[in-house]
Write a protein that holds these residues in place. Structure first.
Motif, PDB file in Angstrom:
ATOM      1  N   LEU A  46       0.805  -1.213   0.000  1.00  0.00           N
ATOM      2  CA  LEU A  46       0.000   0.000   0.000  1.00  0.00           C
ATOM      3  C   LEU A  46       0.840   1.267   0.000  1.00  0.00           C
ATOM      4  O   LEU A  46       0.337   2.341  -0.304  1.00  0.00           O
ATOM      5  N   ALA A  47       2.122   1.165   0.347  1.00  0.00           N
ATOM      6  CA  ALA A  47       2.993   2.338   0.424  1.00  0.00           C
ATOM      7  C   ALA A  47       3.019   3.136  -0.879  1.00  0.00           C
ATOM      8  O   ALA A  47       2.948   4.366  -0.841  1.00  0.00           O
ATOM      9  N   PRO A  48       3.130   2.506  -2.062  1.00  0.00           N
ATOM     10  CA  PRO A  48       3.117   3.306  -3.289  1.00  0.00           C
ATOM     11  C   PRO A  48       1.814   4.089  -3.460  1.00  0.00           C
ATOM     12  O   PRO A  48       1.817   5.206  -3.968  1.00  0.00           O
ATOM     13  N   PHE A  49       0.699   3.529  -3.017  1.00  0.00           N
ATOM     14  CA  PHE A  49      -0.568   4.230  -3.133  1.00  0.00           C
ATOM     15  C   PHE A  49      -0.646   5.413  -2.179  1.00  0.00           C
ATOM     16  O   PHE A  49      -1.295   6.406  -2.481  1.00  0.00           O
ATOM     17  N   ALA A  50       0.001   5.330  -1.041  1.00  0.00           N
ATOM     18  CA  ALA A  50       0.022   6.444  -0.096  1.00  0.00           C
ATOM     19  C   ALA A  50       0.727   7.643  -0.720  1.00  0.00           C
ATOM     20  O   ALA A  50       0.282   8.782  -0.574  1.00  0.00           O
ATOM     21  N   ALA A  51       1.799   7.392  -1.437  1.00  0.00           N
ATOM     22  CA  ALA A  51       2.513   8.481  -2.101  1.00  0.00           C
ATOM     23  C   ALA A  51       1.650   9.101  -3.196  1.00  0.00           C
ATOM     24  O   ALA A  51       1.612  10.324  -3.348  1.00  0.00           O
TER      25      ALA A  51
ATOM     26  N   GLU B 191      -1.628   9.097  -3.287  1.00  0.00           N
ATOM     27  CA  GLU B 191      -2.713   9.817  -2.619  1.00  0.00           C
ATOM     28  C   GLU B 191      -2.235  11.176  -2.116  1.00  0.00           C
ATOM     29  O   GLU B 191      -2.930  12.181  -2.246  1.00  0.00           O
ATOM     30  N   SER B 192      -1.042  11.231  -1.572  1.00  0.00           N
ATOM     31  CA  SER B 192      -0.490  12.483  -1.091  1.00  0.00           C
ATOM     32  C   SER B 192      -0.301  13.474  -2.236  1.00  0.00           C
ATOM     33  O   SER B 192      -0.631  14.657  -2.115  1.00  0.00           O
ATOM     34  N   ARG B 193       0.211  13.002  -3.373  1.00  0.00           N
ATOM     35  CA  ARG B 193       0.379  13.873  -4.539  1.00  0.00           C
ATOM     36  C   ARG B 193      -0.975  14.341  -5.067  1.00  0.00           C
ATOM     37  O   ARG B 193      -1.128  15.482  -5.479  1.00  0.00           O
ATOM     38  N   LEU B 194      -1.959  13.453  -5.053  1.00  0.00           N
ATOM     39  CA  LEU B 194      -3.300  13.807  -5.512  1.00  0.00           C
ATOM     40  C   LEU B 194      -3.919  14.882  -4.624  1.00  0.00           C
ATOM     41  O   LEU B 194      -4.493  15.861  -5.115  1.00  0.00           O
ATOM     42  N   ASN B 195      -3.797  14.720  -3.309  1.00  0.00           N
ATOM     43  CA  ASN B 195      -4.325  15.729  -2.382  1.00  0.00           C
ATOM     44  C   ASN B 195      -3.649  17.077  -2.611  1.00  0.00           C
ATOM     45  O   ASN B 195      -4.307  18.122  -2.608  1.00  0.00           O
ATOM     46  N   ALA B 196      -2.329  17.069  -2.818  1.00  0.00           N
ATOM     47  CA  ALA B 196      -1.610  18.317  -3.071  1.00  0.00           C
ATOM     48  C   ALA B 196      -2.080  18.954  -4.378  1.00  0.00           C
ATOM     49  O   ALA B 196      -2.238  20.176  -4.467  1.00  0.00           O
ATOM     50  N   SER B 197      -2.323  18.132  -5.388  1.00  0.00           N
ATOM     51  CA  SER B 197      -2.803  18.644  -6.677  1.00  0.00           C
ATOM     52  C   SER B 197      -4.194  19.256  -6.541  1.00  0.00           C
ATOM     53  O   SER B 197      -4.479  20.318  -7.109  1.00  0.00           O
ATOM     54  N   VAL B 198      -5.071  18.599  -5.797  1.00  0.00           N
ATOM     55  CA  VAL B 198      -6.422  19.138  -5.570  1.00  0.00           C
ATOM     56  C   VAL B 198      -6.320  20.502  -4.904  1.00  0.00           C
ATOM     57  O   VAL B 198      -7.004  21.450  -5.301  1.00  0.00           O
ATOM     58  N   LEU B 199      -5.462  20.620  -3.912  1.00  0.00           N
ATOM     59  CA  LEU B 199      -5.322  21.903  -3.226  1.00  0.00           C
ATOM     60  C   LEU B 199      -4.814  22.982  -4.166  1.00  0.00           C
ATOM     61  O   LEU B 199      -5.280  24.120  -4.117  1.00  0.00           O
ATOM     62  N   ARG B 200      -3.852  22.651  -5.012  1.00  0.00           N
ATOM     63  CA  ARG B 200      -3.331  23.657  -5.941  1.00  0.00           C
ATOM     64  C   ARG B 200      -4.397  24.117  -6.930  1.00  0.00           C
ATOM     65  O   ARG B 200      -4.454  25.278  -7.302  1.00  0.00           O
TER      66      ARG B 200
ATOM     67  N   VAL C 220     -15.972  14.306   9.760  1.00  0.00           N
ATOM     68  CA  VAL C 220     -15.762  12.892   9.467  1.00  0.00           C
ATOM     69  C   VAL C 220     -14.981  12.802   8.164  1.00  0.00           C
ATOM     70  O   VAL C 220     -15.496  13.157   7.100  1.00  0.00           O
ATOM     71  N   ALA C 221     -13.746  12.354   8.275  1.00  0.00           N
ATOM     72  CA  ALA C 221     -12.904  12.245   7.084  1.00  0.00           C
ATOM     73  C   ALA C 221     -13.304  11.034   6.254  1.00  0.00           C
ATOM     74  O   ALA C 221     -13.691   9.997   6.788  1.00  0.00           O
ATOM     75  N   ASP C 222     -13.202  11.188   4.925  1.00  0.00           N
ATOM     76  CA  ASP C 222     -13.457  10.056   4.042  1.00  0.00           C
ATOM     77  C   ASP C 222     -12.171   9.238   3.900  1.00  0.00           C
ATOM     78  O   ASP C 222     -11.179   9.507   4.583  1.00  0.00           O
ATOM     79  N   ALA C 223     -12.172   8.264   3.027  1.00  0.00           N
ATOM     80  CA  ALA C 223     -11.023   7.367   2.880  1.00  0.00           C
ATOM     81  C   ALA C 223      -9.762   8.097   2.435  1.00  0.00           C
ATOM     82  O   ALA C 223      -8.654   7.643   2.715  1.00  0.00           O
ATOM     83  N   SER C 224      -9.908   9.230   1.766  1.00  0.00           N
ATOM     84  CA  SER C 224      -8.735   9.961   1.291  1.00  0.00           C
ATOM     85  C   SER C 224      -8.199  10.944   2.330  1.00  0.00           C
ATOM     86  O   SER C 224      -7.187  11.592   2.105  1.00  0.00           O
TER      87      SER C 224
END
Length: 106
Positions: free
Chosen positions: A5-10, A12-21, A91-95
């Motif tokens: 799951l570690a590669p998916f965590a990275a 997900e982190s990049r995706l969250n950063a992209s959404v914020l930008r 309540v946080a979702d899965a992401s």
């Protein structure tokens, strides 16, 4: 079992950063910490006697990793320089994102 799951965590982190930008339309701080991007939504309330009474609903979407411990009733969130209170459950979702209502304290 968590190693695959570690590669998916990275990712997900990049995706969250992209959404914020791309989507962040406001800046917030939590407990006086570093500013981070949030998605702020202000909409008209729909409800009883909509033609006679007007109201505004305010909600914030954020990655809860930026605001550890945030919960209903918290007053340590400052949105674009305005202190606010969380008025609903967080309540946080899965992401790791949560959307919750706020009211400004000023």
């Amino acid at each position: 079992m968590t190693a695959p799951l570690a590669p998916f965590a990275a990712v997900e982190s990049r995706l969250n950063a992209s959404v914020l930008r791309r989507l962040a339309n406001a800046t917030a701080t939590w407990q006086g910490g570093q500013p981070f991007g949030v998605i702020f939504d202000r909409s008209q309330l729909e409800g009883f006697m909509g033609d006679a009474v007007t109201g505004v609903s305010r909600a914030v979407s954020l990655c809860v990793a930026n605001a550890p411990g945030i919960a209903e009733g918290s007053t340590a969130l400052v949105l674009s320089g305005q202190p606010c209170e969380v008025t609903g459950p967080v309540v946080a979702d899965a992401s790791g994102w949560a959307t919750f209502p706020i009211v400004f304290l000023n």
